[in-house]
Design a protein around this motif. Structure first.
Motif, PDB file in Angstrom:
ATOM      1  N   GLN A  60       0.838  -1.192   0.000  1.00 38.16           N
ATOM      2  CA  GLN A  60       0.000   0.000   0.000  1.00 38.16           C
ATOM      3  C   GLN A  60       0.876   1.246   0.000  1.00 38.16           C
ATOM      4  O   GLN A  60       1.826   1.344   0.788  1.00 38.16           O
ATOM      5  CB  GLN A  60      -0.894   0.028   1.243  1.00 38.16           C
ATOM      6  N   GLY A  61       0.547   2.183  -0.865  1.00 38.38           N
ATOM      7  CA  GLY A  61       1.213   3.470  -0.849  1.00 38.38           C
ATOM      8  C   GLY A  61       0.576   4.345   0.216  1.00 38.38           C
ATOM      9  O   GLY A  61      -0.637   4.273   0.447  1.00 38.38           O
ATOM     10  N   ILE A  62       1.391   5.135   0.876  1.00 39.49           N
ATOM     11  CA  ILE A  62       0.894   6.084   1.878  1.00 39.49           C
ATOM     12  C   ILE A  62       0.754   7.427   1.173  1.00 39.49           C
ATOM     13  O   ILE A  62       1.741   7.981   0.676  1.00 39.49           O
ATOM     14  CB  ILE A  62       1.872   6.211   3.069  1.00 39.49           C
ATOM     15  N   TRP A  63      -0.441   7.940   1.136  1.00 36.67           N
ATOM     16  CA  TRP A  63      -0.742   9.190   0.426  1.00 36.67           C
ATOM     17  C   TRP A  63      -1.179  10.263   1.404  1.00 36.67           C
ATOM     18  O   TRP A  63      -1.966  10.006   2.316  1.00 36.67           O
ATOM     19  CB  TRP A  63      -1.835   8.951  -0.617  1.00 36.67           C
ATOM     20  N   LEU A  64      -0.668  11.446   1.204  1.00 39.42           N
ATOM     21  CA  LEU A  64      -1.016  12.604   2.015  1.00 39.42           C
ATOM     22  C   LEU A  64      -1.260  13.773   1.066  1.00 39.42           C
ATOM     23  O   LEU A  64      -0.363  14.141   0.293  1.00 39.42           O
ATOM     24  CB  LEU A  64       0.123  12.937   2.987  1.00 39.42           C
ATOM     25  N   GLN A  65      -2.446  14.301   1.107  1.00 38.39           N
ATOM     26  CA  GLN A  65      -2.814  15.446   0.268  1.00 38.39           C
ATOM     27  C   GLN A  65      -2.432  15.227  -1.201  1.00 38.39           C
ATOM     28  O   GLN A  65      -1.837  16.083  -1.846  1.00 38.39           O
ATOM     29  CB  GLN A  65      -2.179  16.728   0.798  1.00 38.39           C
ATOM     30  N   GLY A  66      -2.756  14.040  -1.716  1.00 42.19           N
ATOM     31  CA  GLY A  66      -2.520  13.747  -3.119  1.00 42.19           C
ATOM     32  C   GLY A  66      -1.085  13.427  -3.488  1.00 42.19           C
ATOM     33  O   GLY A  66      -0.749  13.335  -4.664  1.00 42.19           O
ATOM     34  N   LYS A  67      -0.221  13.225  -2.498  1.00 41.60           N
ATOM     35  CA  LYS A  67       1.191  12.962  -2.759  1.00 41.60           C
ATOM     36  C   LYS A  67       1.598  11.640  -2.110  1.00 41.60           C
ATOM     37  O   LYS A  67       1.314  11.390  -0.936  1.00 41.60           O
ATOM     38  CB  LYS A  67       2.043  14.100  -2.180  1.00 41.60           C
ATOM     39  N   LEU A  68       2.288  10.796  -2.890  1.00 35.16           N
ATOM     40  CA  LEU A  68       2.825   9.550  -2.362  1.00 35.16           C
ATOM     41  C   LEU A  68       4.021   9.869  -1.472  1.00 35.16           C
ATOM     42  O   LEU A  68       4.995  10.487  -1.923  1.00 35.16           O
ATOM     43  CB  LEU A  68       3.253   8.634  -3.510  1.00 35.16           C
ATOM     44  N   ILE A  69       3.940   9.482  -0.188  1.00 35.71           N
ATOM     45  CA  ILE A  69       5.012   9.811   0.750  1.00 35.71           C
ATOM     46  C   ILE A  69       5.634   8.585   1.411  1.00 35.71           C
ATOM     47  O   ILE A  69       6.506   8.724   2.267  1.00 35.71           O
ATOM     48  CB  ILE A  69       4.523  10.806   1.828  1.00 35.71           C
ATOM     49  N   GLY A  70       5.183   7.403   1.032  1.00 35.34           N
ATOM     50  CA  GLY A  70       5.757   6.207   1.632  1.00 35.34           C
ATOM     51  C   GLY A  70       5.021   4.957   1.220  1.00 35.34           C
ATOM     52  O   GLY A  70       4.117   4.990   0.383  1.00 35.34           O
ATOM     53  N   SER A  71       5.424   3.844   1.840  1.00 36.92           N
ATOM     54  CA  SER A  71       4.814   2.557   1.537  1.00 36.92           C
ATOM     55  C   SER A  71       4.698   1.710   2.790  1.00 36.92           C
ATOM     56  O   SER A  71       5.495   1.848   3.722  1.00 36.92           O
ATOM     57  CB  SER A  71       5.647   1.810   0.492  1.00 36.92           C
TER      58      SER A  71
END
Length: 162
Positions: free
Chosen positions: A59-70
């Motif tokens: 799973q990708g970690i998304w914050l405000q439309g931006k991929l920031i981690g996994s």
């Protein structure tokens, strides 16, 4: 902690360039005690051992439309220390360290996993990750000297309490 809610979204091929940049950060690689792969090896690993594996959960970690981690979970049949269990791991873009992102993402991720033993390897010097997994019920696994022979020095195994 960031007040903006995170979302977890299945990782796709389109996310790999961003994830490669995170892993290529030498400071992040040192903190994770995980050597960065070259680009070809990174893509091959993700295509064949993560995205291409039906029982791997990525799973990708998304914050405000931006991929920031996994956030990842997988079986490793070659790891005798985690028999009948799954490993979990995560990687957060260094720009977002110290904001509670990993804590919030792991909270969202754990309910997605099958109900079976969960394990994580964490470097002893990675205080932030140790704090995160302990907050979620992971405890150190007592290993014998023989069991630690193949582990890098300073790497500990943790198991989620039932």
């Amino acid at each position: 902690m960031n007040n903006v809610p995170l979302s977890l979204v299945p990782i796709t091929e389109a996310d790999l360039a961003t994830l490669f940049a995170f892993e290529s950060d030498p400071i992040a690689s040192q903190m994770a005690d995980f050597p960065a792969r070259d680009k070809a090896d990174f893509y091959l690993h993700w295509q064949q051992k993560v995205i291409g594996v039906p029982d791997a959960i990525a799973q990708g970690i998304w914050l405000q439309g931006k991929l920031i981690g996994s956030m990842l979970s997988w079986y490793d049949s070659n790891d005798s220390l985690i028999e009948n269990g799954r490993l979990i791991g995560y990687w957060i873009d260094r720009e977002y360290w110290g904001r509670g992102i990993a804590t919030q993402a792991l909270e969202l991720f754990l309910p997605l996993l099958p109900k079976e033993p969960l394990f994580a390897y964490v470097a002893a010097h990675n205080i932030g990750s140790l704090r995160v997994i302990k907050q979620h019920g992971f405890m150190p696994v007592a290993l014998t000297a023989d069991q630690t022979i193949d582990l890098p020095e300073g790497l500990g195994l943790y198991k989620k309490a039932d």
